[in-house]
Design a protein around this motif. Structure first.
Motif, PDB file in Angstrom:
ATOM      1  N   MET A   1       0.841  -1.180   0.000  1.00  0.00           N
ATOM      2  CA  MET A   1       0.000   0.000   0.000  1.00  0.00           C
ATOM      3  C   MET A   1       0.881   1.236   0.000  1.00  0.00           C
ATOM      4  SD  MET A   1      -3.076  -1.036   2.572  1.00  0.00           S
ATOM      5  CE  MET A   1      -2.088  -2.124   3.586  1.00  0.00           C
ATOM      6  N   LYS A   2       0.363   2.301  -0.620  1.00  0.00           N
ATOM      7  CA  LYS A   2       1.156   3.524  -0.747  1.00  0.00           C
ATOM      8  C   LYS A   2       0.284   4.751  -0.524  1.00  0.00           C
ATOM      9  CE  LYS A   2       4.394   5.997  -3.649  1.00  0.00           C
ATOM     10  NZ  LYS A   2       5.219   5.968  -4.872  1.00  0.00           N
ATOM     11  N   VAL A   3       0.848   5.726   0.191  1.00  0.00           N
ATOM     12  CA  VAL A   3       0.218   7.024   0.403  1.00  0.00           C
ATOM     13  C   VAL A   3       1.111   8.089  -0.229  1.00  0.00           C
ATOM     14  CG1 VAL A   3      -0.444   8.752   2.127  1.00  0.00           C
ATOM     15  CG2 VAL A   3      -0.968   6.339   2.516  1.00  0.00           C
ATOM     16  N   VAL A   4       0.503   8.952  -1.032  1.00  0.00           N
ATOM     17  CA  VAL A   4       1.215  10.083  -1.613  1.00  0.00           C
ATOM     18  C   VAL A   4       0.832  11.327  -0.829  1.00  0.00           C
ATOM     19  CG1 VAL A   4       1.622  11.464  -3.686  1.00  0.00           C
ATOM     20  CG2 VAL A   4       1.250   8.996  -3.888  1.00  0.00           C
ATOM     21  N   LEU A   5       1.844  12.065  -0.405  1.00  0.00           N
ATOM     22  CA  LEU A   5       1.644  13.289   0.364  1.00  0.00           C
ATOM     23  C   LEU A   5       2.053  14.468  -0.510  1.00  0.00           C
ATOM     24  CD1 LEU A   5       3.127  10.918   2.303  1.00  0.00           C
ATOM     25  CD2 LEU A   5       2.335  12.514   4.034  1.00  0.00           C
ATOM     26  N   PHE A   6       1.196  15.492  -0.581  1.00  0.00           N
ATOM     27  CA  PHE A   6       1.425  16.649  -1.432  1.00  0.00           C
ATOM     28  C   PHE A   6       1.720  17.873  -0.573  1.00  0.00           C
ATOM     29  CE2 PHE A   6      -1.369  13.835  -3.832  1.00  0.00           C
ATOM     30  CZ  PHE A   6      -0.691  13.748  -5.046  1.00  0.00           C
ATOM     31  N   ASN A   7       2.881  18.486  -0.809  1.00  0.00           N
ATOM     32  CA  ASN A   7       3.307  19.677  -0.081  1.00  0.00           C
ATOM     33  C   ASN A   7       2.922  20.916  -0.887  1.00  0.00           C
ATOM     34  OD1 ASN A   7       4.603  21.721   1.298  1.00  0.00           O
ATOM     35  ND2 ASN A   7       6.670  20.947   0.956  1.00  0.00           N
ATOM     36  N   GLY A   8       1.937  21.665  -0.418  1.00  0.00           N
ATOM     37  CA  GLY A   8       1.459  22.851  -1.111  1.00  0.00           C
ATOM     38  C   GLY A   8       2.202  24.119  -0.778  1.00  0.00           C
TER      39      GLY A   8
ATOM     40  N   LEU B   1       3.322   6.528   9.002  1.00  0.00           N
ATOM     41  CA  LEU B   1       2.799   5.549   8.040  1.00  0.00           C
ATOM     42  C   LEU B   1       3.828   4.466   7.751  1.00  0.00           C
ATOM     43  CD1 LEU B   1       1.073   8.038   5.596  1.00  0.00           C
ATOM     44  CD2 LEU B   1      -0.086   6.109   6.706  1.00  0.00           C
ATOM     45  N   GLU B   2       5.062   4.867   7.542  1.00  0.00           N
ATOM     46  CA  GLU B   2       6.126   3.905   7.245  1.00  0.00           C
ATOM     47  C   GLU B   2       6.352   2.956   8.409  1.00  0.00           C
ATOM     48  OE1 GLU B   2       9.292   6.525   6.104  1.00  0.00           O
ATOM     49  OE2 GLU B   2       8.352   6.963   4.157  1.00  0.00           O
ATOM     50  N   PHE B   3       6.246   3.456   9.633  1.00  0.00           N
ATOM     51  CA  PHE B   3       6.375   2.603  10.816  1.00  0.00           C
ATOM     52  C   PHE B   3       5.302   1.511  10.803  1.00  0.00           C
ATOM     53  CE2 PHE B   3       5.463   1.486  15.235  1.00  0.00           C
ATOM     54  CZ  PHE B   3       6.738   1.145  15.681  1.00  0.00           C
ATOM     55  N   GLU B   4       4.140   1.835  10.223  1.00  0.00           N
ATOM     56  CA  GLU B   4       3.028   0.887  10.137  1.00  0.00           C
ATOM     57  C   GLU B   4       3.090   0.026   8.870  1.00  0.00           C
ATOM     58  OE1 GLU B   4       0.772   0.375  12.512  1.00  0.00           O
ATOM     59  OE2 GLU B   4       1.668   1.910  13.793  1.00  0.00           O
ATOM     60  N   GLY B   5       4.184   0.146   8.103  1.00  0.00           N
ATOM     61  CA  GLY B   5       4.368  -0.685   6.925  1.00  0.00           C
ATOM     62  C   GLY B   5       3.774  -0.133   5.639  1.00  0.00           C
ATOM     63  N   ILE B   6       3.428   1.141   5.628  1.00  0.00           N
ATOM     64  CA  ILE B   6       2.841   1.773   4.446  1.00  0.00           C
ATOM     65  C   ILE B   6       3.933   2.569   3.721  1.00  0.00           C
ATOM     66  CG2 ILE B   6       1.066   3.362   3.583  1.00  0.00           C
ATOM     67  CD1 ILE B   6      -0.126   0.912   5.053  1.00  0.00           C
ATOM     68  N   GLU B   7       4.068   2.353   2.425  1.00  0.00           N
ATOM     69  CA  GLU B   7       5.030   3.107   1.614  1.00  0.00           C
ATOM     70  C   GLU B   7       4.523   4.545   1.438  1.00  0.00           C
ATOM     71  OE1 GLU B   7       6.825   3.034  -2.942  1.00  0.00           O
ATOM     72  OE2 GLU B   7       5.587   1.375  -2.251  1.00  0.00           O
ATOM     73  N   THR B   8       5.443   5.506   1.408  1.00  0.00           N
ATOM     74  CA  THR B   8       5.051   6.904   1.236  1.00  0.00           C
ATOM     75  C   THR B   8       5.936   7.602   0.211  1.00  0.00           C
ATOM     76  OG1 THR B   8       6.519   7.786   2.963  1.00  0.00           O
ATOM     77  CG2 THR B   8       4.310   7.078   3.648  1.00  0.00           C
ATOM     78  N   GLU B   9       5.400   8.695  -0.309  1.00  0.00           N
ATOM     79  CA  GLU B   9       6.160   9.584  -1.195  1.00  0.00           C
ATOM     80  C   GLU B   9       5.623  10.998  -1.007  1.00  0.00           C
ATOM     81  OE1 GLU B   9       7.321  10.171  -5.923  1.00  0.00           O
ATOM     82  OE2 GLU B   9       5.872   8.638  -5.353  1.00  0.00           O
ATOM     83  N   ILE B  10       6.529  11.936  -0.746  1.00  0.00           N
ATOM     84  CA  ILE B  10       6.141  13.343  -0.619  1.00  0.00           C
ATOM     85  C   ILE B  10       6.490  14.057  -1.920  1.00  0.00           C
ATOM     86  CG2 ILE B  10       6.483  15.515   0.620  1.00  0.00           C
ATOM     87  CD1 ILE B  10       7.217  13.862   3.104  1.00  0.00           C
ATOM     88  N   LEU B  11       5.479  14.708  -2.511  1.00  0.00           N
ATOM     89  CA  LEU B  11       5.696  15.507  -3.715  1.00  0.00           C
ATOM     90  C   LEU B  11       5.580  16.982  -3.360  1.00  0.00           C
ATOM     91  CD1 LEU B  11       3.566  13.596  -6.374  1.00  0.00           C
ATOM     92  CD2 LEU B  11       6.025  13.473  -6.009  1.00  0.00           C
ATOM     93  N   ASN B  12       6.636  17.723  -3.626  1.00  0.00           N
ATOM     94  CA  ASN B  12       6.626  19.168  -3.411  1.00  0.00           C
ATOM     95  C   ASN B  12       5.998  19.827  -4.631  1.00  0.00           C
ATOM     96  OD1 ASN B  12       7.993  19.300  -0.840  1.00  0.00           O
ATOM     97  ND2 ASN B  12       9.833  18.660  -1.922  1.00  0.00           N
ATOM     98  N   VAL B  13       4.755  20.268  -4.492  1.00  0.00           N
ATOM     99  CA  VAL B  13       4.038  20.842  -5.632  1.00  0.00           C
ATOM    100  C   VAL B  13       3.913  22.361  -5.564  1.00  0.00           C
ATOM    101  CG1 VAL B  13       2.777  18.695  -6.054  1.00  0.00           C
ATOM    102  CG2 VAL B  13       1.751  20.455  -4.600  1.00  0.00           C
TER     103      VAL B  13
ATOM    104  N   GLY C   1      -1.046   9.495  10.998  1.00  0.00           N
ATOM    105  CA  GLY C   1      -0.419   8.430  10.217  1.00  0.00           C
ATOM    106  C   GLY C   1      -0.885   7.059  10.664  1.00  0.00           C
ATOM    107  N   LYS C   2      -0.982   6.851  11.968  1.00  0.00           N
ATOM    108  CA  LYS C   2      -1.449   5.562  12.495  1.00  0.00           C
ATOM    109  C   LYS C   2      -2.904   5.297  12.089  1.00  0.00           C
ATOM    110  CE  LYS C   2       1.563   5.520  16.564  1.00  0.00           C
ATOM    111  NZ  LYS C   2       2.391   4.408  16.144  1.00  0.00           N
ATOM    112  N   ASN C   3      -3.741   6.336  12.180  1.00  0.00           N
ATOM    113  CA  ASN C   3      -5.145   6.180  11.822  1.00  0.00           C
ATOM    114  C   ASN C   3      -5.310   5.883  10.327  1.00  0.00           C
ATOM    115  OD1 ASN C   3      -5.781   6.650  14.470  1.00  0.00           O
ATOM    116  ND2 ASN C   3      -6.652   8.681  14.136  1.00  0.00           N
ATOM    117  N   MET C   4      -4.509   6.557   9.504  1.00  0.00           N
ATOM    118  CA  MET C   4      -4.596   6.297   8.067  1.00  0.00           C
ATOM    119  C   MET C   4      -4.136   4.877   7.756  1.00  0.00           C
ATOM    120  SD  MET C   4      -3.251   8.352   4.734  1.00  0.00           S
ATOM    121  CE  MET C   4      -4.757   9.282   4.510  1.00  0.00           C
ATOM    122  N   ALA C   5      -3.062   4.440   8.386  1.00  0.00           N
ATOM    123  CA  ALA C   5      -2.584   3.064   8.169  1.00  0.00           C
ATOM    124  C   ALA C   5      -3.659   2.059   8.574  1.00  0.00           C
ATOM    125  CB  ALA C   5      -1.298   2.823   8.961  1.00  0.00           C
ATOM    126  N   TRP C   6      -4.311   2.284   9.712  1.00  0.00           N
ATOM    127  CA  TRP C   6      -5.374   1.389  10.164  1.00  0.00           C
ATOM    128  C   TRP C   6      -6.517   1.352   9.158  1.00  0.00           C
ATOM    129  CZ3 TRP C   6     -10.396   2.933  11.474  1.00  0.00           C
ATOM    130  CH2 TRP C   6     -11.209   1.896  11.971  1.00  0.00           C
TER     131      TRP C   6
END
Length: 192
Positions: A1-8, A27-39, A160-165
């Motif tokens: 699973m992956k979450v994309v985070l957008f920096n505005g 999120l990563e601690f909970e095993g979820i892959e992440t990527e931050i995009l600076n937009v 992050g924990k709530n989103m992973a859950w």
């Protein structure tokens, strides 16, 4: 699973990035892959079409999203709003039924108004809105200040924990619960 985070934010490594990084680490601690995009900076520099094209591809394969913004004039950055307007026009259908969260950063006030604006995009697209143990906000004038906001850090870590859950719950339910079917919206005009 992956979450994309957008920096505005116009700053790639400022307070908003620091806040999003807290969520990403949780999120990563909970095993979820992440990527931050600076937009934000890219939109400010006139690269809106390129950044929306890149983001649209990421959205297709992502399972969840976090949109972060500094508070400018008691609302999200104009860059984030422009980006979200264009992104929803280009890839709105790819957001449906995927969890999302908003995050705001500020020196003093305007956070809840910022969260409200961002959350409306999610509500429009039938996206579960992820919350924490308080409003998803953190205070500070500098990234170092953000990390001193103990309540804000706790709130974003819990986010992050709530989103992973929620992501794991959705994944676990896919074999036994049918996703709702999207219906074309009825567009009522109140002017006669």
């Amino acid at each position: 699973m992956k979450v994309v985070l957008f920096n505005g934010s116009r700053k790639d490594n400022g307070c908003t990035f620091t806040a999003l990084d807290l969520v990403a680490k949780s999120l990563e601690f909970e095993g979820i892959e992440t990527e931050i995009l600076n937009v934000g900076r890219r939109v400010f520099n006139g690269e809106i079409e390129d950044v929306v094209k890149t983001a649209s591809e990421k959205v297709k394969n992502a399972d969840g999203f976090v949109f972060g913004s500094p508070v400018y004039w008691a609302s999200p950055s104009g860059e984030l709003v422009m980006f979200m307007d264009r992104l929803w026009a280009a890839a709105g259908a790819d957001f449906r039924f995927k969890p999302a969260a908003s995050v705001s950063t500020c020196r003093r006030a305007g956070n809840t108004a910022t969260l409200d604006v961002i959350n409306k995009y999610f509500a429009y697209s039938a996206m579960p809105i992820v919350t924490s143990c308080y409003w998803n906000e953190v205070h500070g004038k500098t990234p170092e200040d953000v990390l001193k906001d103990e309540e804000g850090v706790q709130t974003l870590t819990m986010l992050g924990k709530n989103m992973a859950w929620l992501l794991k719950s959705i994944e676990a339910g896919k074999s036994s619960v049918t996703q709702p079917v999207w219906v074309d919206k009825v567009m009522t005009s109140f002017i006669r």
